[in-house]
Enzyme design. Structure first.
Site, PDB file in Angstrom:
ATOM      1  N   SER B  24      -3.470   3.564 -11.123  1.00 37.75           N
ATOM      2  CA  SER B  24      -3.006   4.855 -10.615  1.00 37.75           C
ATOM      3  C   SER B  24      -1.838   4.686  -9.653  1.00 37.75           C
ATOM      4  CB  SER B  24      -4.163   5.553  -9.907  1.00 37.75           C
ATOM      5  OG  SER B  24      -3.719   6.771  -9.359  1.00 37.75           O
ATOM      6  N   ALA B  73       3.748   2.941   0.933  1.00 42.89           N
ATOM      7  CA  ALA B  73       3.201   4.060   1.696  1.00 42.89           C
ATOM      8  C   ALA B  73       3.803   5.334   1.111  1.00 42.89           C
ATOM      9  CB  ALA B  73       3.544   3.925   3.174  1.00 42.89           C
ATOM     10  N   ILE B  74       3.393   5.618  -0.109  1.00 45.84           N
ATOM     11  CA  ILE B  74       3.937   6.785  -0.820  1.00 45.84           C
ATOM     12  C   ILE B  74       3.381   8.058  -0.187  1.00 45.84           C
ATOM     13  CG2 ILE B  74       4.184   7.906  -3.082  1.00 45.84           C
ATOM     14  CD1 ILE B  74       5.405   5.060  -2.965  1.00 45.84           C
ATOM     15  N   ASN B 102      -6.966  10.461 -11.681  1.00 50.21           N
ATOM     16  CA  ASN B 102      -7.350   9.921 -10.375  1.00 50.21           C
ATOM     17  C   ASN B 102      -7.314  11.057  -9.357  1.00 50.21           C
ATOM     18  OD1 ASN B 102      -6.434   8.770  -7.620  1.00 50.21           O
ATOM     19  ND2 ASN B 102      -7.086   6.916  -8.683  1.00 50.21           N
ATOM     20  N   CYS B 133      -9.172   7.302   0.623  1.00 50.73           N
ATOM     21  CA  CYS B 133      -8.474   8.283   1.453  1.00 50.73           C
ATOM     22  C   CYS B 133      -9.220   8.516   2.757  1.00 50.73           C
ATOM     23  CB  CYS B 133      -8.369   9.611   0.723  1.00 50.73           C
ATOM     24  SG  CYS B 133      -7.719   9.421  -0.912  1.00 50.73           S
ATOM     25  N   LYS B 168     -13.261   4.288  -7.510  1.00 52.16           N
ATOM     26  CA  LYS B 168     -12.322   3.224  -7.170  1.00 52.16           C
ATOM     27  C   LYS B 168     -12.551   2.715  -5.759  1.00 52.16           C
ATOM     28  CE  LYS B 168      -7.478   2.015  -7.327  1.00 52.16           C
ATOM     29  NZ  LYS B 168      -6.192   2.405  -7.917  1.00 52.16           N
ATOM     30  N   GLY B 220      -0.050  -6.358  -5.763  1.00 50.93           N
ATOM     31  CA  GLY B 220       0.691  -7.431  -6.415  1.00 50.93           C
ATOM     32  C   GLY B 220      -0.042  -8.760  -6.381  1.00 50.93           C
TER      33      GLY B 220
HETATM   34  C1  LIG Z   1       3.431   2.484  -5.584  1.00 52.11           C
HETATM   35  C2  LIG Z   1       1.931   2.509  -5.675  1.00 52.11           C
HETATM   36  C3  LIG Z   1       1.247   3.727  -5.680  1.00 52.11           C
HETATM   37  C4  LIG Z   1      -0.140   3.774  -5.766  1.00 52.11           C
HETATM   38  N1  LIG Z   1      -0.776   4.984  -5.789  1.00 52.11           N
HETATM   39  C5  LIG Z   1      -2.121   5.044  -5.940  1.00 52.11           C
HETATM   40  C6  LIG Z   1      -2.791   6.294  -6.054  1.00 52.11           C
HETATM   41  O1  LIG Z   1      -2.160   7.363  -6.023  1.00 52.11           O
HETATM   42  N2  LIG Z   1      -4.155   6.309  -6.194  1.00 52.11           N
HETATM   43  C7  LIG Z   1      -4.873   5.135  -6.257  1.00 52.11           C
HETATM   44  O2  LIG Z   1      -6.085   5.193  -6.404  1.00 52.11           O
HETATM   45  N3  LIG Z   1      -4.258   3.935  -6.172  1.00 52.11           N
HETATM   46  C8  LIG Z   1      -2.907   3.862  -6.014  1.00 52.11           C
HETATM   47  N4  LIG Z   1      -2.274   2.630  -5.949  1.00 52.11           N
HETATM   48  C9  LIG Z   1      -3.085   1.396  -6.038  1.00 52.11           C
HETATM   49  C10 LIG Z   1      -3.061   0.823  -7.462  1.00 52.11           C
HETATM   50  O3  LIG Z   1      -3.619   1.737  -8.392  1.00 52.11           O
HETATM   51  C11 LIG Z   1      -3.845  -0.503  -7.540  1.00 52.11           C
HETATM   52  O4  LIG Z   1      -5.176  -0.283  -7.190  1.00 52.11           O
HETATM   53  C12 LIG Z   1      -3.272  -1.572  -6.633  1.00 52.11           C
HETATM   54  O5  LIG Z   1      -1.867  -1.460  -6.547  1.00 52.11           O
HETATM   55  C13 LIG Z   1      -3.637  -2.980  -7.060  1.00 52.11           C
HETATM   56  O6  LIG Z   1      -3.133  -3.290  -8.336  1.00 52.11           O
HETATM   57  P1  LIG Z   1      -1.724  -4.042  -8.574  1.00 52.11           P
HETATM   58  O7  LIG Z   1      -1.703  -5.230  -7.674  1.00 52.11           O
HETATM   59  O8  LIG Z   1      -1.705  -4.390 -10.034  1.00 52.11           O
HETATM   60  O9  LIG Z   1      -0.649  -3.069  -8.235  1.00 52.11           O
HETATM   61  C14 LIG Z   1      -0.882   2.569  -5.836  1.00 52.11           C
HETATM   62  C15 LIG Z   1      -0.200   1.351  -5.839  1.00 52.11           C
HETATM   63  C16 LIG Z   1       1.187   1.291  -5.761  1.00 52.11           C
HETATM   64  C17 LIG Z   1       1.882  -0.042  -5.771  1.00 52.11           C
END
Ligand SMILES: Cc1cc2nc3c(=O)[nH]c(=O)nc-3n(C[C@H](O)[C@H](O)[C@H](O)COP(=O)(O)O)c2cc1C
Ligand SMILES: Cc1cc2nc3c(=O)[nH]c(=O)nc-3n(C[C@H](O)[C@H](O)[C@H](O)COP(=O)(O)OP(=O)(O)OC[C@H]3O[C@@H](n4cnc5c(N)ncnc54)[C@H](O)[C@@H]3O)c2cc1C
Lengths: 249, 313
Positions: B24, B73-74, B102, B133, B168, B220
């Protein structure tokens, strides 16, 4: 690809990418992988500074500011560059008449293909700290545009900010539109000048980009109406000057 | 060769064509990447976190890099539930890929209200409840750091929907197991883990925090070992299928997650850099299954636990 250093820390790089060259429009950019491993993690955005469908090539003009651009500046002829593009919205159709292109430093990159497209309609003003950093001046002249320069130390052309040069020339004539690309401070100044003289103005912005396609919402710039944010990568990078507030990267 | 292995996976009540989901927030509403990374590549698309009302998100800068990771920090920028249903869902549905929405909120009622409305919506195949949250009623502490508030959210949502429910989990806890257990006890069908780890960076030249929001979520490759460890712990203790995420970039990473106990994996940060990653990851998984004579991904799930010896949990 081919690359050469055209000013201290400034590189001109030409890449063979026929499909990209065919689809790209002035003002668009590409996301370039700037490292082999996981540093830097993200791609780096660069304006398409030349779009040459006939030769199947695109060109980039970039300045070394950190690890990504340093890596890119060390690429050797024949090496492959991993890039995604064209991305972003290009320049909108501009009003008929003379268009002044106002560039601060390496911001000239985004304006080169526009100068080419506008031909004799374009007049360019290019600013830099000192004359040796006026990268892109020759490329601008080659497009046929009338080019004037400003340097902060007075080592070439107008002494002072390029936006001051713009204001001086506005005493003499009025363009149909202003288009700017450069540091946030310069663009902020240009917006104010354009508003004061009621000249339509577009600016091309920079930000830290994530995905480059509008999915991650990372490259936000504040809307000037206070109504949230726009994305540099997908709503821009070119914006109507009244639409957004430029922020320092 | 290809017909020998089966990439489809069962994820609780869901059956997916392959074990890759989108994480997400990293894949928007599915259509932004276009041909660079079409929705059809994935077993399911998890859309950006959606809140009851539109949110404009945090002031910039919203992104900062660290070695092997990304801080974001979107601020949950999104068009709100109505905006999602009107603008984005119709376009995403055309791809005929399972859609997981989500949902995020600041009060238990936010989650309940969204789940109740989404329960009625055709084309929404499951809900993913983001409990990372801040809970405004508890001084802004995240719902997901406490078993009781996790239970409260999941219970509220479970009452109003029959759709499959993914919960989640946040990694910002000492032990994820009690939280996972609370979620499953209240009716979660699947656990997604992990969300981002809270972190921050300071710009030493300007002597101030880099992110507009000061702190951000780390994602990451840097967080991958944390994700593997937490999946490992939860798989042992809680009988629910897991979607693993956190730094998956390659087939090898995905396999590590399966062996730790994940039934599927989600790709997040890697998509921002390499939209071509899903194709490579799937090819690599297929190649591994053939090479080691497995017929399906399901056979790998949790397999490393058998070979773990007597080490800690
Ligand atoms: C730019 C960005 C925005 C994200 N927005 C959400 C979100 O809106 N809701 C959520 O549950 N997780 C959000 N995440 C978390 C990701 O879904 C994921 O759990 C986390 O980044 C770990 O996976 P990754 O290392 O493959 O990115 C966000 C991550 C990133 C990098
Ligand atoms: C749409 C778009 C088009 C762009 N086009 C060009 C282009 O044609 N040519 C070009 O040279 N650059 C261009 N940029 C900027 C370029 O993307 C950055 O300079 C680059 O990402 C820096 O990467 P790095 O790894 O070298 O530096 P980083 O390690 O990311 O940054 C190093 C330091 O430089 C600072 N910095 C980062 N970006 C800038 C910047 N733009 N100006 C001044 N300081 C900065 C950072 O704050 C940091 O302190 C463009 C940006 C955008 C968004």
């Amino acid at each position: 690809m081919k690359r050469c250093e055209i000013a201290p820390g400034h590189h001109w790089m030409v890449v063979s990418a026929p499909e990209l060259a065919r689809r790209a429009r002035p003002g668009q950019f590409a996301q370039v992988r700037c490292g082999e491993g996981w540093w830097p993690l993200m791609r780096r955005p660069f304006s398409l500074a030349r779009i040459d469908p006939a030769r199947g090539q695109v060109g980039f003009l970039f300045r070394v500011v950190g690890d990504g651009t340093r890596w890119l500046g060390a690429r050797q002829p024949g090496q492959v560059v991993d890039l995604i593009g064209p991305l972003g919205k290009g320049f909108p159709p501009l009003p008929p008449g003379t268009v002044w292109l106002v560039a601060g430093g390496v911001g000239v990159a985004a304006l080169l293909p526009l100068a080419e497209q506008l031909g004799s309609r374009a007049r360019a003003m290019l600013g830099a700290r000192t004359h040796s950093l006026l990268a892109g001046r020759d490329e601008l002249i080659q497009t046929g545009a009338v080019v004037e320069v400003a340097t902060e130390d007075g080592s070439a052309g107008w002494r002072g900010q390029v936006t001051e040069l713009v204001q001086a020339r506005l005493q003499e004539e009025r363009p149909a539109a202003l288009v700017g690309c450069g540091p946030a401070g310069m663009l902020q100044e240009l917006r104010l000048v354009a508003a004061r003289y009621r000249i339509p103005c577009w600016i091309s912005l920079e930000a830290r980009l994530g995905c480059g396609v509008g999915a991650c919402r990372g490259c936000a710039v504040p809307r000037s109406d206070g109504n949230g944010y726009l994305m540099v990568c997908s709503d821009g990078p070119v914006f109507a000057a009244g639409e957004v507030i430029p922020v320092e990267v | 060769m290809r017909s020998e292995v089966d990439l489809s996976v069962k994820l609780g009540p869901l059956r997916l064509a392959n074990p890759l989901l989108t994480a997400s927030g990293c894949y928007g509403y599915g259509t932004e990447f276009g041909d660079l990374c079409p929705p059809g590549l994935f077993g399911a698309v998890v859309v950006k976190g959606t809140t009851p009302e539109p949110r404009s998100g945090n002031p910039p800068p919203r992104l900062a890099e660290v070695a092997g990771g990304l801080l974001n920090a979107i601020g949950l920028e999104n068009p709100g539930l109505d905006g999602f249903l009107k603008l984005h869902l119709p376009r995403l549905r055309r791809y005929q890929v399972p859609v997981i929405v989500n949902i995020a909120g600041h009060r238990v009622e936010d989650y309940r209200e969204m789940a109740a409305r989404l329960d009625q919506v055709e084309g929404v195949d499951a809900l993913e409840v983001n409990i990372s949250c801040p809970n405004v009623r508890q001084g802004g502490m995240a719902f997901g750091v406490d078993p009781a508030s996790t239970a409260a959210v999941v219970r509220a949502v479970r009452r109003v929907t029959t759709k499959p429910l993914l919960v989640k989990l946040t990694p910002n806890v000492a032990d994820p197991v009690p939280i996972a257990r609370a979620a499953v006890d209240e009716g979660a069908d699947v656990l997604s883990m992990i969300n981002t780890l809270v972190g921050m960076r300071i710009d030493v030249e300007r002597r101030r925090p880099v992110l507009g929001n000061i702190t951000g979520g780390l994602s990451g490759p840097a967080i991958r070992p944390v994700a593997v460890r937490m999946i490992w712990q939860v798989y042992r203790a809680v009988p629910a299928p897991i979607v693993g995420m956190g730094g998956v970039t390659s087939a090898e990473d995905a396999l590590e997650f399966f062996l730790a106990g994940a039934s599927a994996v989600a790709l997040g940060t890697v998509l921002l850099r390499d939209p071509g990653a899903p194709v490579q990851v799937l090819d690599g998984i297929r190649e591994y299954l053939v090479r080691h004579r497995f017929r399906s991904v399901g056979e790998l799930v949790g397999l490393a636990h058998r070979n773990a010896g007597g080490g800690g949990t």
